[in-house]
Scaffold this motif. Structure first.
Motif, PDB file in Angstrom:
ATOM      1  N   UNK A   1       0.813  -1.213   0.000  1.00 12.85           N
ATOM      2  CA  UNK A   1       0.000   0.000   0.000  1.00 12.85           C
ATOM      3  C   UNK A   1       0.848   1.266   0.000  1.00 12.85           C
ATOM      4  N   UNK A   2       2.115   1.123   0.416  1.00 14.98           N
ATOM      5  CA  UNK A   2       2.981   2.300   0.489  1.00 14.98           C
ATOM      6  C   UNK A   2       3.524   2.686  -0.879  1.00 14.98           C
ATOM      7  N   UNK A   3       3.257   1.878  -1.895  1.00 12.27           N
ATOM      8  CA  UNK A   3       3.776   2.189  -3.216  1.00 12.27           C
ATOM      9  C   UNK A   3       4.978   1.333  -3.546  1.00 12.27           C
ATOM     10  N   UNK A   4       5.459   1.422  -4.771  1.00 13.58           N
ATOM     11  CA  UNK A   4       6.591   0.582  -5.194  1.00 13.58           C
ATOM     12  C   UNK A   4       7.875   0.971  -4.479  1.00 13.58           C
ATOM     13  N   UNK A   5       8.724  -0.019  -4.275  1.00  6.74           N
ATOM     14  CA  UNK A   5      10.041   0.200  -3.668  1.00  6.74           C
ATOM     15  C   UNK A   5      11.100  -0.100  -4.713  1.00  6.74           C
ATOM     16  N   UNK A   6      12.013   0.807  -4.868  1.00  2.00           N
ATOM     17  CA  UNK A   6      13.088   0.654  -5.848  1.00  2.00           C
ATOM     18  C   UNK A   6      14.362   0.259  -5.118  1.00  2.00           C
ATOM     19  N   UNK A   7      14.843  -0.947  -5.370  1.00  2.00           N
ATOM     20  CA  UNK A   7      16.055  -1.434  -4.726  1.00  2.00           C
ATOM     21  C   UNK A   7      17.247  -1.232  -5.648  1.00  2.00           C
ATOM     22  N   UNK A   8      18.335  -0.701  -5.082  1.00  2.00           N
ATOM     23  CA  UNK A   8      19.584  -0.551  -5.828  1.00  2.00           C
ATOM     24  C   UNK A   8      20.689  -1.216  -5.013  1.00  2.00           C
ATOM     25  N   UNK A   9      21.335  -2.207  -5.581  1.00  2.00           N
ATOM     26  CA  UNK A   9      22.439  -2.889  -4.907  1.00  2.00           C
ATOM     27  C   UNK A   9      23.761  -2.293  -5.387  1.00  2.00           C
ATOM     28  N   UNK A  10      24.541  -1.776  -4.448  1.00  2.00           N
ATOM     29  CA  UNK A  10      25.856  -1.220  -4.784  1.00  2.00           C
ATOM     30  C   UNK A  10      26.888  -2.296  -4.486  1.00  2.00           C
ATOM     31  N   UNK A  11      27.527  -2.798  -5.514  1.00  2.00           N
ATOM     32  CA  UNK A  11      28.400  -3.967  -5.395  1.00  2.00           C
ATOM     33  C   UNK A  11      29.548  -3.862  -6.391  1.00  2.00           C
ATOM     34  N   UNK A  12      30.766  -4.107  -5.923  1.00  2.00           N
ATOM     35  CA  UNK A  12      31.931  -4.025  -6.803  1.00  2.00           C
ATOM     36  C   UNK A  12      32.302  -5.357  -7.435  1.00  2.00           C
ATOM     37  N   UNK A  13      31.911  -6.454  -6.802  1.00  2.00           N
ATOM     38  CA  UNK A  13      32.317  -7.770  -7.277  1.00  2.00           C
ATOM     39  C   UNK A  13      31.607  -8.147  -8.569  1.00  2.00           C
ATOM     40  N   UNK A  14      32.389  -8.491  -9.590  1.00  2.00           N
ATOM     41  CA  UNK A  14      31.799  -8.884 -10.877  1.00  2.00           C
ATOM     42  C   UNK A  14      30.948 -10.133 -10.728  1.00  2.00           C
ATOM     43  N   UNK A  15      31.396 -11.078  -9.892  1.00  2.00           N
ATOM     44  CA  UNK A  15      30.637 -12.310  -9.693  1.00  2.00           C
ATOM     45  C   UNK A  15      29.287 -12.052  -9.055  1.00  2.00           C
ATOM     46  N   UNK A  16      29.276 -11.197  -8.021  1.00  2.00           N
ATOM     47  CA  UNK A  16      28.018 -10.885  -7.343  1.00  2.00           C
ATOM     48  C   UNK A  16      27.074 -10.129  -8.274  1.00  2.00           C
ATOM     49  N   UNK A  17      27.622  -9.215  -9.056  1.00  2.00           N
ATOM     50  CA  UNK A  17      26.791  -8.471 -10.004  1.00  2.00           C
ATOM     51  C   UNK A  17      26.146  -9.416 -11.027  1.00  2.00           C
ATOM     52  N   UNK A  18      26.889 -10.407 -11.453  1.00  2.00           N
ATOM     53  CA  UNK A  18      26.369 -11.380 -12.417  1.00  2.00           C
ATOM     54  C   UNK A  18      25.199 -12.164 -11.801  1.00  2.00           C
ATOM     55  N   UNK A  19      25.349 -12.563 -10.527  1.00  2.00           N
ATOM     56  CA  UNK A  19      24.290 -13.329  -9.867  1.00  2.00           C
ATOM     57  C   UNK A  19      23.047 -12.480  -9.625  1.00  2.00           C
ATOM     58  N   UNK A  20      23.235 -11.171  -9.501  1.00  2.00           N
ATOM     59  CA  UNK A  20      22.094 -10.297  -9.199  1.00  2.00           C
ATOM     60  C   UNK A  20      21.257  -9.963 -10.425  1.00  2.00           C
ATOM     61  N   UNK A  21      21.711 -10.346 -11.598  1.00  2.00           N
ATOM     62  CA  UNK A  21      20.959 -10.017 -12.812  1.00  2.00           C
ATOM     63  C   UNK A  21      19.573 -10.630 -12.822  1.00  2.00           C
ATOM     64  N   UNK A  22      19.387 -11.731 -12.099  1.00  2.00           N
ATOM     65  CA  UNK A  22      18.091 -12.397 -12.077  1.00  2.00           C
ATOM     66  C   UNK A  22      17.170 -11.827 -11.004  1.00  2.00           C
ATOM     67  N   UNK A  23      17.667 -10.896 -10.188  1.00  2.00           N
ATOM     68  CA  UNK A  23      16.872 -10.330  -9.105  1.00  2.00           C
ATOM     69  C   UNK A  23      16.222  -9.021  -9.543  1.00  2.00           C
ATOM     70  N   UNK A  24      15.102  -8.656  -8.914  1.00  2.00           N
ATOM     71  CA  UNK A  24      14.410  -7.408  -9.275  1.00  2.00           C
ATOM     72  C   UNK A  24      15.066  -6.192  -8.638  1.00  2.00           C
ATOM     73  N   UNK A  25      16.339  -6.009  -8.908  1.00  2.00           N
ATOM     74  CA  UNK A  25      17.065  -4.867  -8.355  1.00  2.00           C
ATOM     75  C   UNK A  25      17.911  -4.229  -9.446  1.00  2.00           C
ATOM     76  N   UNK A  26      18.110  -2.924  -9.308  1.00  2.00           N
ATOM     77  CA  UNK A  26      19.097  -2.254 -10.139  1.00  2.00           C
ATOM     78  C   UNK A  26      20.450  -2.405  -9.463  1.00  2.00           C
ATOM     79  N   UNK A  27      21.516  -2.313 -10.216  1.00  2.00           N
ATOM     80  CA  UNK A  27      22.846  -2.459  -9.643  1.00  2.00           C
ATOM     81  C   UNK A  27      23.723  -1.267 -10.016  1.00  2.00           C
ATOM     82  N   UNK A  28      24.693  -1.011  -9.172  1.00  2.00           N
ATOM     83  CA  UNK A  28      25.685   0.033  -9.403  1.00  2.00           C
ATOM     84  C   UNK A  28      26.972  -0.421  -8.731  1.00  2.00           C
ATOM     85  N   UNK A  29      28.087   0.108  -9.187  1.00  2.00           N
ATOM     86  CA  UNK A  29      29.367  -0.297  -8.612  1.00  2.00           C
ATOM     87  C   UNK A  29      29.915   0.720  -7.618  1.00  2.00           C
ATOM     88  N   UNK A  30      29.220   1.857  -7.436  1.00  2.00           N
ATOM     89  CA  UNK A  30      29.671   2.870  -6.481  1.00  2.00           C
ATOM     90  C   UNK A  30      28.487   3.744  -6.091  1.00  2.00           C
TER      91      UNK A  30
END
Length: 246
Positions: A1-30
């Motif tokens: 009811x509070x509205x949509x939540x936008x998740x952004x994962x800040x992660x430097x690891x290439x491996x972790x970023x690759x695994x997060x592609x299947x999740x409903x989150x945006x990613x950034x490295x910094x």
């Protein structure tokens, strides 16, 4: 009811970023990639003790920094005079024989002060006083504490307890409000953990009564795992430090 939540994962690891592609989150490295951070909550769970730190010792001639040198195939400690920036960040190090200066954590706080607007910051970490051998750098290998972190390089998760008082002081100096610090155990109890656990117990009993044994077992496992977060000798000792922009 509070509205949509936008998740952004800040992660430097290439491996972790690759695994997060299947999740409903945006990613950034910094953090700078998502600045300004506005109307948001920044959550850093056990991040501070994984950021770079520097080691300082008190000697008759003043403060020295402990650096790492190589002799043959071995790493050894080498003491050099502490530079002016390190002396400033070290604060009350003159009063202790040895201290850890969390330079990476302090830089992270400085960046948060610059990029956050109308936001909260929740830092969850082990405080310096709560970590075994907190006056020394230590490591973990196969879930055991390792005192000599220079042996077998690359096989040990190296860490040091973070002085959260220094972190809070840095946040305040940067214009952030320090709203409080509490143990994870106390935080979760205040947020209603006992009520949730009781509801899970009642659900487990109901599932058993209906003959749904597998679901009941999963319910019990969930409740059992969750109690680990409150263990006063383990994860319950984690500190929650809450900051906010003015």
């Amino acid at each position: 009811d509070a509205g949509p939540v936008d998740y952004v994962a800040v992660e430097r690891s290439a491996g972790a970023l690759e695994r997060m592609r299947e999740l409903p989150v945006r990613t950034a490295t910094a953090l700078a990639d998502v600045a300004p951070i506005r109307d948001a909550t920044v959550l850093a769970n056990e991040l501070l003790d994984n950021l770079p730190f520097r080691r300082v010792r008190r000697r008759d001639g003043g403060l020295v920094e402990v650096r790492i040198d190589a002799i043959g195939h071995a790493f050894v400690e080498r003491e050099v005079p502490a530079d002016e920036d390190l002396r400033t960040d070290a604060g009350g190090a003159e009063e202790r024989d040895e201290t850890i200066v969390p330079t990476g954590a302090l830089a992270f706080i400085d960046e948060l002060s610059r990029v956050c607007e109308r936001s909260y910051v929740l830092l969850i970490d082990y405080a310096e006083a709560d970590v075994p051998s907190s006056d020394r750098v230590h490591g973990y290998r196969d879930h055991r504490v390792v005192a000599d972190v220079l042996s077998n390089p690359g096989t040990t998760d190296i860490t040091a307890g973070v002085n959260l008082d220094d972190v809070a002081a840095r946040a305040s100096a940067g214009g952030l409000d320090v709203l409080g610090r509490v143990s994870q155990r106390d935080a979760l109890l205040a947020l209603g953990f006992r009520g949730w656990a009781e509801r899970q117990r009642e659900r487990q009993a109901s599932l058993l009564a209906d003959g749904r044994d597998v679901e009941a077992t999963r319910c019990w496992e969930s409740r059992s795992r969750a109690t680990l977060l409150l263990d006063p000798t383990g994860l319950g000792r984690l500190s929650w430090l809450l900051l906010a922009t003015p």
